[in-house]
Design an enzyme around this catalytic site. Structure first.
Site, PDB file in Angstrom:
ATOM      1  N   LYS A  53       0.837  -1.208   0.000  1.00 17.03           N
ATOM      2  CA  LYS A  53       0.000   0.000   0.000  1.00 17.03           C
ATOM      3  C   LYS A  53       0.871   1.258   0.000  1.00 17.03           C
ATOM      4  CE  LYS A  53      -3.964  -2.044   2.401  1.00 17.03           C
ATOM      5  NZ  LYS A  53      -4.774  -1.984   3.644  1.00 17.03           N
ATOM      6  N   ALA A  69      -0.725   0.798   6.169  1.00 17.92           N
ATOM      7  CA  ALA A  69      -1.096  -0.097   7.270  1.00 17.92           C
ATOM      8  C   ALA A  69      -2.130  -1.102   6.780  1.00 17.92           C
ATOM      9  CB  ALA A  69      -1.650   0.706   8.442  1.00 17.92           C
ATOM     10  N   ASP A  70      -2.102  -2.277   7.385  1.00 14.81           N
ATOM     11  CA  ASP A  70      -3.117  -3.285   7.098  1.00 14.81           C
ATOM     12  C   ASP A  70      -3.397  -4.070   8.370  1.00 14.81           C
ATOM     13  OD1 ASP A  70      -4.708  -4.566   4.819  1.00 14.81           O
ATOM     14  OD2 ASP A  70      -3.904  -6.274   5.942  1.00 14.81           O
ATOM     15  N   THR A  71      -4.666  -4.188   8.720  1.00 16.45           N
ATOM     16  CA  THR A  71      -5.074  -4.878   9.942  1.00 16.45           C
ATOM     17  C   THR A  71      -5.817  -6.161   9.592  1.00 16.45           C
ATOM     18  OG1 THR A  71      -5.257  -2.758  11.105  1.00 16.45           O
ATOM     19  CG2 THR A  71      -6.373  -4.651  12.105  1.00 16.45           C
ATOM     20  N   GLY A 106       0.020  -4.627  10.271  1.00 18.66           N
ATOM     21  CA  GLY A 106       1.301  -4.377   9.636  1.00 18.66           C
ATOM     22  C   GLY A 106       1.386  -2.882   9.387  1.00 18.66           C
TER      23      GLY A 106
END
Length: 193
Positions: A53, A69-71, A106
């Protein structure tokens, strides 16, 4: 403090950055969140998506600080992303009912001016109460289950499902602020001066 480009359209991440008064703008990434195509542990997959991203947006702006960010939610070694539909949301909430799960975000910070890449993750453990079918269906009907990893929002009505949290609260909302602060300090950026 330099301006940050947030590579996300998440209103929760926007709210968290506003909460700590960081200067930022939003340029959402066009990356497809297809975690099943990635390899490694759930934490590594979240890190890879956060990097993809940030890199996608970095290619467009070419300077400054880019935050990706990635959740994800993990239970019994299964990754739960965002629900595709009501049935998917129902199945996710049923799996989480009465159990502890992990929320992993992340986080990638790209300093394009100094050619530095920082990629880390944060893990928070969340314990849910037992959820009956009526509660799950009513929650899904409210619409809040959609667009969120694991089909719930701990900062919304979904908070009534949370029995306990071990770790960073802002991580389960979508961005671990303590970790972000530490990463910014490594780049000599101070949130508090």
């Amino acid at each position: 403090m330099r301006n940050i480009v947030l590579a996300s359209s998440s209103p929760r991440r926007k709210d968290l950055l506003e909460q700590i008064k960081l200067p930022f703008e939003i340029i959402p990434s066009d990356i497809e969140e297809n975690i099943s195509e990635l390899s490694g542990t759930p934490a590594k997959k979240a890190e890879q998506l956060s990097y993809q991203k940030a890199r996608d947006v970095a290619d467009k702006v070419q300077k400054g600080l880019i935050l990706g960010a990635d959740t994800i939610v993990v239970i019994d070694d299964e990754i739960l992303g965002k629900p595709k539909d009501s049935e998917d949301a129902y199945n996710m909430l049923k799996k989480l009912s009465g159990k502890e799960h992990e929320v992993i975000t992340g986080i990638c910070l790209l300093d394009l001016d100094n050619k530095i890449e920082l990629i880390q993750h944060e893990t928070t453990f969340v314990k849910f109460i037992e959820l009956d079918d009526e509660k799950i269906k009513a929650y899904i009907k409210s619409g809040e289950a959609f667009g969120k990893a694991g089909s719930y929002a701990a900062q919304g009505v979904g908070a009534i499902f949370v029995k306990g949290i071990k770790g960073c609260y802002s991580n389960i909302v979508g961005l671990p602020l303590n970790r972000l602060g530490n990463m910014l300090e490594k780049l000599n950026e101070k949130i508090i001066k």
